[in-house]
Each structure stands twice: as C-alpha cells, then as structure tokens.
Design a protein around this motif. Sequence first.
Motif, PDB file in Angstrom:
ATOM      1  N   LYS A  68      12.919   8.756  15.375  1.00  0.00           N
ATOM      2  CA  LYS A  68      11.241   7.866  15.167  1.00  0.00           C
ATOM      3  C   LYS A  68      11.086   7.792  13.719  1.00  0.00           C
ATOM      4  CE  LYS A  68       6.830   6.746  17.563  1.00  0.00           C
ATOM      5  NZ  LYS A  68       6.129   7.554  17.822  1.00  0.00           N
ATOM      6  N   ALA A  69      11.055   8.707  13.103  1.00  0.00           N
ATOM      7  CA  ALA A  69      10.055   8.754  12.074  1.00  0.00           C
ATOM      8  C   ALA A  69      10.915   8.199  11.297  1.00  0.00           C
ATOM      9  CB  ALA A  69      10.148  10.228  11.510  1.00  0.00           C
ATOM     10  N   SER A  70      12.927   8.425  11.564  1.00  0.00           N
ATOM     11  CA  SER A  70      13.435   7.336  10.427  1.00  0.00           C
ATOM     12  C   SER A  70      13.578   6.226  10.651  1.00  0.00           C
ATOM     13  CB  SER A  70      14.470   8.048  10.587  1.00  0.00           C
ATOM     14  OG  SER A  70      14.905   7.677  12.116  1.00  0.00           O
ATOM     15  N   TYR A  71      13.057   5.394  11.738  1.00  0.00           N
ATOM     16  CA  TYR A  71      12.609   4.256  12.384  1.00  0.00           C
ATOM     17  C   TYR A  71      11.510   3.603  11.121  1.00  0.00           C
ATOM     18  CZ  TYR A  71      10.361   0.419  14.554  1.00  0.00           C
ATOM     19  OH  TYR A  71       9.948  -1.011  15.379  1.00  0.00           O
ATOM     20  N   ILE A  72      10.409   4.485  11.299  1.00  0.00           N
ATOM     21  CA  ILE A  72       9.160   4.370  10.710  1.00  0.00           C
ATOM     22  C   ILE A  72       9.033   4.353   9.269  1.00  0.00           C
ATOM     23  CG2 ILE A  72       7.343   4.981  10.164  1.00  0.00           C
ATOM     24  CD1 ILE A  72       6.648   6.262  13.013  1.00  0.00           C
ATOM     25  N   MET A  73      10.410   5.163   8.968  1.00  0.00           N
ATOM     26  CA  MET A  73      10.222   4.881   7.531  1.00  0.00           C
ATOM     27  C   MET A  73      11.281   3.943   6.231  1.00  0.00           C
ATOM     28  SD  MET A  73      11.620   9.215   6.685  1.00  0.00           S
ATOM     29  CE  MET A  73      10.438  10.607   7.279  1.00  0.00           C
ATOM     30  N   LEU A  74      12.080   3.769   7.865  1.00  0.00           N
ATOM     31  CA  LEU A  74      12.814   2.244   7.385  1.00  0.00           C
ATOM     32  C   LEU A  74      11.789   1.134   6.840  1.00  0.00           C
ATOM     33  CD1 LEU A  74      15.600   0.591   6.778  1.00  0.00           C
ATOM     34  CD2 LEU A  74      15.587   0.622   9.166  1.00  0.00           C
ATOM     35  N   ILE A  75      11.218   1.135   8.040  1.00  0.00           N
ATOM     36  CA  ILE A  75      10.453   0.032   8.201  1.00  0.00           C
ATOM     37  C   ILE A  75       9.237   0.555   6.777  1.00  0.00           C
ATOM     38  CG2 ILE A  75       8.385  -0.694   9.795  1.00  0.00           C
ATOM     39  CD1 ILE A  75       9.449   0.112  11.790  1.00  0.00           C
ATOM     40  N   TYR A  76       9.253   1.262   6.404  1.00  0.00           N
ATOM     41  CA  TYR A  76       8.145   1.260   5.216  1.00  0.00           C
ATOM     42  C   TYR A  76       8.513   0.641   3.679  1.00  0.00           C
ATOM     43  CZ  TYR A  76       5.222   4.132   2.013  1.00  0.00           C
ATOM     44  OH  TYR A  76       4.230   4.145   1.239  1.00  0.00           O
ATOM     45  N   MET A  77      10.194   1.222   3.981  1.00  0.00           N
ATOM     46  CA  MET A  77      10.480   1.193   2.323  1.00  0.00           C
ATOM     47  C   MET A  77      11.045  -0.530   2.650  1.00  0.00           C
ATOM     48  SD  MET A  77      13.505   3.984   2.576  1.00  0.00           S
ATOM     49  CE  MET A  77      13.959   2.838   1.614  1.00  0.00           C
ATOM     50  N   SER A  78      11.441  -1.470   3.559  1.00  0.00           N
ATOM     51  CA  SER A  78      11.599  -2.679   3.941  1.00  0.00           C
ATOM     52  C   SER A  78      10.047  -3.627   3.341  1.00  0.00           C
ATOM     53  CB  SER A  78      11.692  -3.644   5.347  1.00  0.00           C
ATOM     54  OG  SER A  78      12.975  -1.916   5.619  1.00  0.00           O
ATOM     55  N   VAL A  79       8.911  -2.423   3.612  1.00  0.00           N
ATOM     56  CA  VAL A  79       7.501  -3.726   3.959  1.00  0.00           C
ATOM     57  C   VAL A  79       7.541  -3.739   2.053  1.00  0.00           C
ATOM     58  CG1 VAL A  79       5.168  -3.487   4.552  1.00  0.00           C
ATOM     59  CG2 VAL A  79       6.861  -3.371   6.043  1.00  0.00           C
ATOM     60  N   VAL A  80       7.217  -2.503   1.691  1.00  0.00           N
ATOM     61  CA  VAL A  80       7.317  -2.224   0.857  1.00  0.00           C
ATOM     62  C   VAL A  80       8.093  -3.074  -0.340  1.00  0.00           C
ATOM     63  CG1 VAL A  80       6.591  -0.263  -1.718  1.00  0.00           C
ATOM     64  CG2 VAL A  80       6.187   0.145   0.299  1.00  0.00           C
ATOM     65  N   THR A 132       0.914   4.604   8.027  1.00  0.00           N
ATOM     66  CA  THR A 132       1.709   4.442   6.980  1.00  0.00           C
ATOM     67  C   THR A 132       1.686   2.941   6.700  1.00  0.00           C
ATOM     68  OG1 THR A 132       3.659   5.074   8.380  1.00  0.00           O
ATOM     69  CG2 THR A 132       1.852   7.047   7.636  1.00  0.00           C
ATOM     70  N   ILE A 133       2.669   2.092   7.730  1.00  0.00           N
ATOM     71  CA  ILE A 133       2.568   0.482   7.191  1.00  0.00           C
ATOM     72  C   ILE A 133       1.497   0.162   6.786  1.00  0.00           C
ATOM     73  CG2 ILE A 133       3.993  -1.199   8.289  1.00  0.00           C
ATOM     74  CD1 ILE A 133       5.418   1.602   8.575  1.00  0.00           C
ATOM     75  N   VAL A 134       0.057   0.056   7.499  1.00  0.00           N
ATOM     76  CA  VAL A 134      -0.415  -0.766   6.667  1.00  0.00           C
ATOM     77  C   VAL A 134      -0.567  -0.330   4.471  1.00  0.00           C
ATOM     78  CG1 VAL A 134      -2.983  -0.857   6.369  1.00  0.00           C
ATOM     79  CG2 VAL A 134      -2.017  -0.773   8.125  1.00  0.00           C
ATOM     80  N   ASN A 135      -0.379   0.871   4.653  1.00  0.00           N
ATOM     81  CA  ASN A 135      -0.435   1.957   2.948  1.00  0.00           C
ATOM     82  C   ASN A 135       0.762   1.094   2.353  1.00  0.00           C
ATOM     83  OD1 ASN A 135      -2.524   3.527   2.547  1.00  0.00           O
ATOM     84  ND2 ASN A 135      -1.991   4.724   3.242  1.00  0.00           N
ATOM     85  N   ALA A 136       1.985   1.170   3.289  1.00  0.00           N
ATOM     86  CA  ALA A 136       2.783   0.396   2.772  1.00  0.00           C
ATOM     87  C   ALA A 136       2.787  -1.336   2.111  1.00  0.00           C
ATOM     88  CB  ALA A 136       4.590   0.032   3.554  1.00  0.00           C
ATOM     89  N   ALA A 137       1.907  -1.474   2.599  1.00  0.00           N
ATOM     90  CA  ALA A 137       1.870  -3.106   2.876  1.00  0.00           C
ATOM     91  C   ALA A 137       0.645  -3.198   1.750  1.00  0.00           C
ATOM     92  CB  ALA A 137       1.045  -4.007   4.216  1.00  0.00           C
ATOM     93  N   ILE A 138      -0.295  -2.386   1.659  1.00  0.00           N
ATOM     94  CA  ILE A 138      -0.960  -2.080   0.069  1.00  0.00           C
ATOM     95  C   ILE A 138      -0.596  -2.185  -1.477  1.00  0.00           C
ATOM     96  CG2 ILE A 138      -3.177  -0.473  -1.376  1.00  0.00           C
ATOM     97  CD1 ILE A 138      -4.128  -0.591   2.879  1.00  0.00           C
TER      98      ILE A 138
END
Length: 462
Positions: A68-80, A132-138
């Motif tokens: 699950k964490a790797s999935y969230i990290m992938l979203i994080y990197m993609s958003v940034v 954390t995805i919100v942070n990636a967007a910021i």
Amino acid sequence: MCNIIQKMRTLITVEPVMFLYMTGTFLLTPAYQQLILFKVCGEMYSENTEVCADLQNHQEESTAVQSKASYIMLIYMSVVSLLSVIPAIFLGSWSDRAGRKLGMCIPSIFSAVSGGLFIAIAELPEIGVYWTIVNAAIIGISGSHVAVFLSVFSYLADISDGSALTTRIGIAEAMIYFGGTVGFLLGGTLLQYYSFTHAFGVFCGCHILAVIYVICWLKESKHHQDQEKVLQGVAESILEEKHSLSLAMYAKRTFSCIVKRRAAQDRLKLYLLVLCMLLVNLANTGEQSLTLMFVTYPPRSFNNEKYGEFTATRMLLSGFSLLGVFPLLLRYVGEMILAKVSCLLRIGAFILMAFSTNIWMVFLVAVVNAAGGFAPAVIRSICSRIVGPNEQGAMFSLLASVETLCILVGGAIFNGLYPITLASFPGMSFIVMAAFIIITLILIQWVSEMPTTHPPLIINEA
C-alpha cells in the motif's frame, strides 16, 4: 569593504541556493517515505500497535504495508513530477523578462509550507496518510526542482561569458551532489536518533535559509529595462509589451525557443543536445530506481549501512570531480572531449555494475563514475550559448521539464524491465542504461563535428 562584498557577490552567486535546496530535497525523500510507511501501518493495524513497533519480524503484515505504501509513493512522485512541469514552462519565458530570483524563491516558500504540513501529519494521528499527496501538490505547483534548476542555470548564463559558463554550470552541478550527500546523511541521522518533526523542521530551515539568501544576497541578473535595448528580438518585445502577456503566450515563447530557425545547423544541434539530456536522464532515473534493489540482491547482499556508505561515496566523488577536477581540465582540454570521456566512463560504470558480484566491485563503480557529471554540464552550457540572451529561461525550462518527465518514463521502463530479467540476468537493466549513454556519445560526436555558430552572450555582472 564595499568592493570586497561586490567581488564576493560576483564569485559566490547561486551555488548556495542549489546546495540548500538539494540538501532539503534529499533530506525529504527518506523522511516522507518513512512517514508514509509509519502512517500506513498505523492505519492498517491501529488495534495492534505491536506490529508496527516490530514490523520487520511480521512478514505478512510488512508485505501488506509496503504494497500500500509503494502505491501511495508512486502517486506522490507522479503528482510532484507532473505538476512541476506546468509552472516551469511559463516561468522560463517569464523569467527572461522579469528576472530569475522569484523562480528560486517560490519553490522554497512552498516547500517550507509543505514541511509544516508534514509535521502536522506526523504529530496528529487523525490526519491520514493521503494528506501527503496534498503536500506533493503544494510542492509540485511551485515548480519544485524544475523551477530552481531553470532559474539557477539561467542566472549563471546571464552573468557568465562563454569561457566561464561551462565551469560555473559544473560547479552548480557539484552542489547537487554535495547537497545530496549532506541531505542523505542528515536525514538518516535525524530519523534514526530523533523524530519526524526534527527531520521536517530541518527541511523547512533549509528552504527558509535559501529564501533569505536569495533576497538578501543575490542581485537580480536581468535588468529588464536596460537590456531590452540591446537584446535580440527588440521589435517582438515592444509589440508584446502593448498587450498583457497571457500564460498561453509565455508557453508559446518557451516552445518557440526550440523550434525557431537558427543560423547554420544550430537548430539541429539544439535538438540533438536535448535528446542527449533525455537519454542521460533516462539512464540516471534507472540507476536511482534500481541501485538499492540491485546491490541488496545476492551475491552483493548490501545492508542499509553499506548502501548508505556507497551512496555517500558516489555523491562525494562526483561533487569533488565537478568542483575541482572539471574546472582544471577545462583549461587544457576542450569541453566536448571532456563530455565524450565522461560518457565513456559512465558506460564503463554501468557495465561494471551489471557484472559486479561483490562489495569492492560496486564501490569501484563510484570511482569510475566520478566524472559522470561532466557531460550534462557541457550540454547545458552549449545549449545556453546556442540560444539568445532573452531565451535562457525558456531553454532551461525545457531541459528541466525533460529531466522531470524522465522520472516517470525512466521509472516505468526500468521498474518494468528489472523484475523480468531478475531470474536470468539481474544486471540487464544497467546494460540498457549503458546503451542509452552509447547513443548519447554518438550524438555528442555528431554535435562536435558541426560548425560553431552561436549568438554572443551579453554579460551582466551581478
């Protein structure tokens, strides 16, 4: 005293900005990854706190958490990555008219804000991991490292002539490695012996210091009203001044930088150099994505401590090569020769990594790869000299955007290839990376045989 300060401002310009930003970036990477693992585990096993306290000894739970964490990290990197390209396209051409300092400040201001939110996520259990995805967007909407890179390299192009530009770009590139070393080691220490709050607090501090430095120390490199009389494209600038420039017009100016007609073969040369940067960064992305998994896989079997030592060694050697060896060699050897030698050593490093079977072979890779940063520095410098003085921001925004998109494309290529070849030949991905650099070497040779015809740079002493 004023003369001394003026000389210092000429010698020391944007290098500390690059160092502080990259220190914060490399410090953030392990911190947000560990935070995501911590929050995911806490949410999945909130009723059994013993699992998260000793996750390594709970194999099934650990697998579920990491998935699950790797999935969230992938979203994080993609958003940034995706969001940072959009503002960078506008910022590049905008900075050609308004100046470079704002492009250095905005990403750090937004990063400092995101650091505060990271602290809140870490300290307050009711704030979920998806914040954390919100942070990636910021971070992404500020332009992230793309905006910093294009602003820093454009600033250097503004204040440097042709003979010094390659050296100064090399020194700025060295700050990436030094900042990476400090951030990597500092982040590990803070997470090991202190807390998330300390790590994210230092992250905020790095970016606040960067903003203070830019505001208080740097002089703007572009004095727009003075330079408009002498820069190329005066007629076009006057016409555009009569209308309010829309975002679409800034984007058009950015893309027109690479498609416009140029003297002799300069447009073709620019295309080839952009392609070189694409290939180099695809290989870099693959290396960053796979090295940890590869060196921990038998027979190398690195632990976290050994991997940290290898990473720090590689970054330090690359940083010292760019800071000390590269400027010295430029006095006696042509920059294109250095770029080709850099590619040859990079190819050798990838091949050596592919066939490495023990610790000393992996550490030898760090030594062979020490000059790997020469080629990107030369490519940036040549690209800067091809375009006009009022196109520097637009050109560097394109290069930085290409590098960012390579994170997604390269990650998809090599993270897909590695598991397929793991059973037969684990080092196959590094052979593919070497092939990318071989193509880069051929393109650089092609460029070196083209005639040199580029517009003169106008020097503005900061």
